[in-house]
Design a protein around this motif. Structure first.
Motif, short mmCIF file in Angstrom:
data_model
loop_
_atom_site.label_atom_id
_atom_site.label_comp_id
_atom_site.label_asym_id
_atom_site.label_seq_id
_atom_site.Cartn_x
_atom_site.Cartn_y
_atom_site.Cartn_z
N VAL A 101 0.76 -1.20 -0.11
CA VAL A 101 -0.09 -0.06 0.07
C VAL A 101 0.93 1.25 0.06
CG1 VAL A 101 -1.74 1.27 1.24
CG2 VAL A 101 -2.03 -0.95 1.09
N ASN A 102 0.66 2.11 -1.01
CA ASN A 102 1.38 3.39 -1.05
C ASN A 102 0.45 4.51 -1.76
OD1 ASN A 102 3.49 5.34 -1.15
ND2 ASN A 102 4.08 4.47 -3.05
N LEU A 103 -0.40 5.05 -0.73
CA LEU A 103 -1.15 6.09 -1.05
C LEU A 103 -0.85 7.36 0.09
CD1 LEU A 103 -4.53 4.89 -1.92
CD2 LEU A 103 -2.87 5.94 -3.43
N PRO A 104 -0.10 8.37 -0.37
CA PRO A 104 0.37 9.34 0.84
C PRO A 104 -0.75 10.23 1.09
CG PRO A 104 1.56 9.75 -1.36
CD PRO A 104 0.90 8.30 -1.59
N SER A 144 -5.17 3.49 -8.74
CA SER A 144 -4.46 3.19 -7.29
C SER A 144 -5.35 3.11 -6.05
CB SER A 144 -3.70 4.43 -7.14
OG SER A 144 -2.62 4.78 -8.09
N LEU A 145 -6.79 3.71 -6.22
CA LEU A 145 -7.49 3.64 -5.17
C LEU A 145 -8.19 2.01 -5.13
CD1 LEU A 145 -9.59 7.06 -5.73
CD2 LEU A 145 -7.83 6.36 -3.70
N SER A 146 -8.47 1.53 -6.33
CA SER A 146 -8.91 0.29 -6.31
C SER A 146 -7.86 -0.93 -5.86
CB SER A 146 -9.42 -0.26 -7.74
OG SER A 146 -8.26 -0.19 -8.47
N MET A 147 -6.53 -0.39 -6.16
CA MET A 147 -5.46 -1.48 -5.92
C MET A 147 -5.45 -1.37 -4.37
SD MET A 147 -3.34 -3.66 -6.53
CE MET A 147 -3.40 -3.59 -8.33
N SER A 152 -6.13 -3.65 0.82
CA SER A 152 -6.50 -3.59 2.37
C SER A 152 -7.52 -4.41 2.87
CB SER A 152 -6.96 -2.08 2.51
OG SER A 152 -6.04 -1.07 2.22
N LEU A 153 -8.27 -4.90 1.82
CA LEU A 153 -9.37 -5.89 2.11
C LEU A 153 -9.09 -7.31 1.95
CD1 LEU A 153 -12.53 -3.43 1.36
CD2 LEU A 153 -11.30 -3.82 3.90
N PRO A 154 -9.93 -8.41 2.51
CA PRO A 154 -9.72 -9.65 1.89
C PRO A 154 -10.88 -9.78 0.96
CG PRO A 154 -10.98 -9.76 4.11
CD PRO A 154 -10.47 -8.12 3.80
N LEU A 155 -10.57 -9.57 -0.31
CA LEU A 155 -11.56 -9.81 -1.39
C LEU A 155 -11.52 -10.80 -2.14
CD1 LEU A 155 -11.12 -6.12 -2.92
CD2 LEU A 155 -12.73 -6.75 -1.21
N VAL A 156 -12.62 -11.59 -2.01
CA VAL A 156 -13.01 -12.93 -3.02
C VAL A 156 -13.56 -12.48 -4.21
CG1 VAL A 156 -13.05 -14.18 -0.65
CG2 VAL A 156 -15.12 -13.43 -1.96
#
Length: 356
Positions: A101-104, A144-147, A152-156
């Motif tokens: 994760v890299n979103l300053p 970048s937001l979707s990545m 950040s979330l456990p997405l299935v």
């Protein structure tokens, strides 16, 4: 001491590649601690080379019944996991995603909550997630937001993604929402290491870290009651006391390993099955992994499956010259795979010119 061939045979025994197992698909998934699954249909080929009587419909049903899920986990890559293992292993591997994760100047907790609300309202594609979040964080690209949500979330990935004979965009929701249960609150790293050794051992600490993406496992190994060995390079190997370690002269039949098969990706030193010379051919610079041919337990070629409306073909590319006996065994294995994967199609097995 364990020679290279002894190490090879021990690993093949754990992977059910010396003889096919009489197990359900769900039992095999749990034994192998998941199958790597970037390519939606790759795990099906992984089952065909390991199980006595596997039908594609069995795995598709497990996915639709939510007993098995497709989720990014070990090494940050998409795996096919049982529902139980998803809830247990995904929290352990979260550290892998945290590193990415890299979103300053973004409140990551607020971003994760917004993303969770979106995907739990209904499964969404990455593009939809990014576009819906962009008005709230206009200084960052939607991609970048979707990545960041993916990390950040456990997405299935929900069906029809991953169903045999189906296709469609990748849509995701959270594991908790899809399975109706929370992630494990106190997952056991020790249990994860023991299960890794059961499926991939004997192995070094570096091997377990390569497989999981989780660092700092030496302390965990030190707490476990394990047997120790040395390989022919002098490296310390650990294993379960009662795990199978067949003699190095145990016959190993021809097998067609799936693309992205974890057998090739779960050790820091892959030479127990894949030479450094052939690794450069099998695993591309952008991370694609070919289907491979095991001869006498080692990768000696690659294969590719193609299907048209009424035909199905497997093209085999030997890396070395096959004997007539080996060619016949490879062809027979390929025909069996075609009969399972495309039973109504006209089958063809082709051999490309030998050579790495």
């Amino acid at each position: 001491m364990l020679s290279l061939r002894a190490l090879n045979r021990a690993t093949l025994a754990r992977q059910h590649l010396l003889r096919r197992a009489d197990l359900s698909a769900e039992a095999l998934i749990e034994h192998l601690v998941g199958l790597q699954a970037q390519a939606p249909h790759a795990p099906y080929f992984g089952f065909w080379c390991r199980l006595k009587d596997f039908r594609a419909a069995e795995l598709s049903q497990l996915l639709t019944e939510r007993k098995v899920v497709r989720i990014a986990a070990m090494r940050g890559t998409v795996h096919l996991l049982s529902a139980r293992d998803c809830l247990e292993l995904r929290p352990i591997t979260q550290v892998v995603f945290d590193r990415a994760v890299n979103l300053p100047n973004v409140d990551l907790a607020a971003l994760a909550k917004a993303g969770r609300d979106l995907v739990e309202e209904k499964p969404r594609t990455n593009k939809e997630i990014g576009e819906l979040l962009a008005p709230l964080w206009p200084d960052h690209p939607p991609e970048s937001l979707s990545m960041a949500i993916r990390d950040s979330l456990p997405l299935v990935q929900v069906p029809p993604r991953g169903l045999w004979g189906s296709s469609g965009q990748t849509r995701t929701t959270t594991a908790e929402h899809w399975l109706g249960r929370p992630l494990a609150s106190a997952p056991s790293v020790r249990a994860m290491v023991l299960r890794y050794l059961n499926a991939f051992g004997p192995a070094t600490v570096a091997d377990a870290q390569k497989w999981s993406g989780v660092m700092g496992l030496r302390e965990v190994f030190a707490q476990l009651d394990l047997r120790t060995f040395r390989d022919d390079q002098g490296r310390e190997l650990f294993d379960l006391p009662d795990a199978p370690r067949p003699p190095e002269d145990t016959p190993a039949p021809v097998r067609l390993l799936a693309p992205f098969d974890n057998l090739l990706l779960s050790h820091a030193d892959r030479t127990r099955v894949l030479s450094d010379e052939h690794r450069k051919i099998v695993i591309t610079q952008n991370g694609l992994v070919s289907g491979t041919v095991l001869v006498d337990g080692f990768v000696r070629g690659a294969w590719k499956f193609d299907q048209a409306r009424d035909t199905a073909a497997i093209t085999v590319r030997p890396f070395v010259r096959f004997t007539k006996k080996v060619s016949g065994a490879v062809e027979a294995e390929a025909h069996d795979l075609l009969a399972a994967a495309a039973p109504t199609a006209t089958p063809t097995v082709r051999f490309a010119q030998a050579g790495a």
